[in-house]
Motif scaffolding. Sequence first.
Motif, PDB file in Angstrom:
ATOM      1  N   THR A 201       0.832  -1.204   0.000  1.00  0.00           N
ATOM      2  CA  THR A 201       0.000   0.000   0.000  1.00  0.00           C
ATOM      3  C   THR A 201       0.867   1.255   0.000  1.00  0.00           C
ATOM      4  O   THR A 201       0.648   2.182  -0.785  1.00  0.00           O
ATOM      5  CB  THR A 201      -0.908   0.004   1.258  1.00  0.00           C
ATOM      6  OG1 THR A 201      -1.849  -1.055   1.140  1.00  0.00           O
ATOM      7  CG2 THR A 201      -1.662   1.314   1.402  1.00  0.00           C
TER       8      THR A 201
ATOM      9  N   TYR B 294      -6.953  -4.265  -7.635  1.00  0.00           N
ATOM     10  CA  TYR B 294      -6.629  -3.884  -6.255  1.00  0.00           C
ATOM     11  C   TYR B 294      -5.168  -3.465  -6.179  1.00  0.00           C
ATOM     12  O   TYR B 294      -4.294  -4.141  -6.715  1.00  0.00           O
ATOM     13  CB  TYR B 294      -6.857  -5.090  -5.334  1.00  0.00           C
ATOM     14  CG  TYR B 294      -6.476  -4.844  -3.890  1.00  0.00           C
ATOM     15  CD1 TYR B 294      -7.205  -3.969  -3.099  1.00  0.00           C
ATOM     16  CD2 TYR B 294      -5.374  -5.493  -3.316  1.00  0.00           C
ATOM     17  CE1 TYR B 294      -6.866  -3.747  -1.773  1.00  0.00           C
ATOM     18  CE2 TYR B 294      -5.028  -5.277  -1.987  1.00  0.00           C
ATOM     19  CZ  TYR B 294      -5.772  -4.403  -1.229  1.00  0.00           C
ATOM     20  OH  TYR B 294      -5.429  -4.171   0.084  1.00  0.00           O
ATOM     21  N   HIS B 295      -4.916  -2.340  -5.499  1.00  0.00           N
ATOM     22  CA  HIS B 295      -3.528  -1.865  -5.356  1.00  0.00           C
ATOM     23  C   HIS B 295      -3.229  -1.428  -3.929  1.00  0.00           C
ATOM     24  O   HIS B 295      -2.320  -0.630  -3.722  1.00  0.00           O
ATOM     25  CB  HIS B 295      -3.284  -0.689  -6.307  1.00  0.00           C
ATOM     26  CG  HIS B 295      -3.472  -1.030  -7.754  1.00  0.00           C
ATOM     27  ND1 HIS B 295      -2.528  -1.707  -8.494  1.00  0.00           N
ATOM     28  CD2 HIS B 295      -4.511  -0.812  -8.609  1.00  0.00           C
ATOM     29  CE1 HIS B 295      -2.964  -1.879  -9.737  1.00  0.00           C
ATOM     30  NE2 HIS B 295      -4.168  -1.350  -9.825  1.00  0.00           N
ATOM     31  N   GLY B 296      -4.019  -1.866  -2.962  1.00  0.00           N
ATOM     32  CA  GLY B 296      -3.788  -1.451  -1.583  1.00  0.00           C
ATOM     33  C   GLY B 296      -4.804  -0.415  -1.138  1.00  0.00           C
ATOM     34  O   GLY B 296      -5.728  -0.071  -1.879  1.00  0.00           O
TER      35      GLY B 296
HETATM   36  C1  LIG Z   1      -1.328  -5.706  -6.604  1.00  0.00           C
HETATM   37  C2  LIG Z   1      -1.267  -5.287  -5.167  1.00  0.00           C
HETATM   38  N1  LIG Z   1      -0.884  -4.041  -4.863  1.00  0.00           N
HETATM   39  C3  LIG Z   1      -0.805  -3.611  -3.596  1.00  0.00           C
HETATM   40  C4  LIG Z   1      -1.144  -4.438  -2.552  1.00  0.00           C
HETATM   41  C5  LIG Z   1      -1.087  -3.936  -1.134  1.00  0.00           C
HETATM   42  O1  LIG Z   1      -0.024  -4.565  -0.461  1.00  0.00           O
HETATM   43  P1  LIG Z   1      -0.015  -4.631   1.145  1.00  0.00           P
HETATM   44  O2  LIG Z   1      -1.080  -5.585   1.550  1.00  0.00           O
HETATM   45  O3  LIG Z   1       1.377  -5.101   1.473  1.00  0.00           O
HETATM   46  O4  LIG Z   1      -0.274  -3.239   1.618  1.00  0.00           O
HETATM   47  C6  LIG Z   1      -1.547  -5.758  -2.817  1.00  0.00           C
HETATM   48  C7  LIG Z   1      -1.922  -6.667  -1.720  1.00  0.00           C
HETATM   49  O5  LIG Z   1      -2.463  -7.722  -1.901  1.00  0.00           O
HETATM   50  C8  LIG Z   1      -1.619  -6.180  -4.162  1.00  0.00           C
HETATM   51  O6  LIG Z   1      -2.027  -7.426  -4.466  1.00  0.00           O
END
Ligand SMILES: Cc1ncc(COP(=O)(O)O)c(C=O)c1O
Length: 455
Positions: free
Chosen positions: A119, A145-147
């Motif tokens: 995130t 999804y990107h956080g």
């Molecule tokens: C593509 C992607 N980006 C960002 C994240 C966020 O990572 P974190 O859970 O370490 O904050 C995830 C988590 O699953 C993800 O799959």
Amino acid sequence: MQSHNRTPNSLRLYKEAQKVLPGGTTRFTVATDPAPIYIAAGHGAWLTDVDGNRYLDLGNNYTALIHGHGFQPVVDAVAEAIRHGSCFANPTEHEIRLAGMLCERVPGLDKLRFVNTGTEATMFAVKAARAYTGRTKVAKFEGAYHGGYDYVETSEHSAPGTWGPLSDPARVPYAAGTPDAVLADNVILPFNDIDNTLACLERAKSEIACLLVDVMPSRAGLIGLEPDYVATIQRFCNDNGILILCDEVLNFRQGYHGAAAEFGLRPDLITIGKIIGGGLPIGLVGGSDAVMQVFSGKGRRAVVPQGGTFAANPISLVAGIAAMTAWDPPAVARLNAMGERVRNGLRRVIADAGAPMSVTGGASLFRLHMRASPPRTYREFYPSAEEQAVGKLVHQALLGRGILMPPTSSSCLSTPMTDADLDFVLDAVDATLRSVEYRAAIGSAGVAAAPAQGA
Ligand SMILES: Cc1ncc(COP(=O)(O)O)c(C=O)c1O
């Protein structure tokens, strides 16, 4: 269904948890029907819950554990490092070593900064893109999804009632209370749909700082971007001064050189997380030397100040060095071949059982879909209520057969897994698809099943 009799201690803990944790958990991604499975220990590819049940772990903490649980080189490195202190404000040599390993492997990763999570990585990458381009808008894929950062959450759960036309997908807020100003700074794209993507980009091209790309977005169905789509967005971004931000937080495991290299994408910014911490919290934002200069203060305040109390802590770094040392080309080739074997095996099992189910994924990742043909876009993938009900039944049935799959069924392999473990998965799916419960569920969901062969 998950039997209450098999998990009494999990049920007891869940009741207790609800007194102090909203919803009884710390992560919304944990299945809670009837209770989350509380874990006592993980060893290699297997987990043991607080009731003594064992499960083959197909989640690996949402893909973070490429070497499974308790990987000895990580355990040894962490035990040694923690004796000398767990974190310092000042840097340690470990950050240079892990950064060096990754920059050498990943094309386009000239320089990087460590953070604690994926995130944070995508948040800082977006800030870098804005500072570098002087533009504010972030383009991203519907469903991806990107956080948990506001500007990357928009439309990650777009649904049929609100998602709008493909030619201009709606900017759907994810969390209640998301400011309109955030939504106004997003451009939502339908991946693998070249014409509509180009139309959306064209309308806002002079205001877009970056196009956030995950080459196989897990939450959007674990569907790979198609080669002509990748070439099209690359060309458009290069022609219009839009930075490509490849989010490899999850998909770095696609290949030794990372995800962009496997898909022929040339990003300006890259975010990576999960496996590079060997099971400890980590993330990184990196990219071209030119763009990464936004973080470089050279004695003055950087144009994008970046830091964090636990960023580049030595424990995550030594764990990451141990994990990445073992994630060498033979290990990558072996695990990806196992991924191919399990995806093909599942397709065979599904066909033999005549089940309306399909498989997507790549490398060491796979996902089951409760529909007969594999989806190639987010909107095709979006499961109906009936498909969700069947998916839940399959998840619970596999749990009862000793397989812990994430509730979404987006699954991954880990290096301690063996061919016998893959056979265990295939046998469990086969038995599930032939079960009375599954046949009844697809019948009541109105999904036509072909007659099972060799039942
Ligand atoms: C593509 C992607 N980006 C960002 C994240 C966020 O990572 P974190 O859970 O370490 O904050 C995830 C988590 O699953 C993800 O799959």
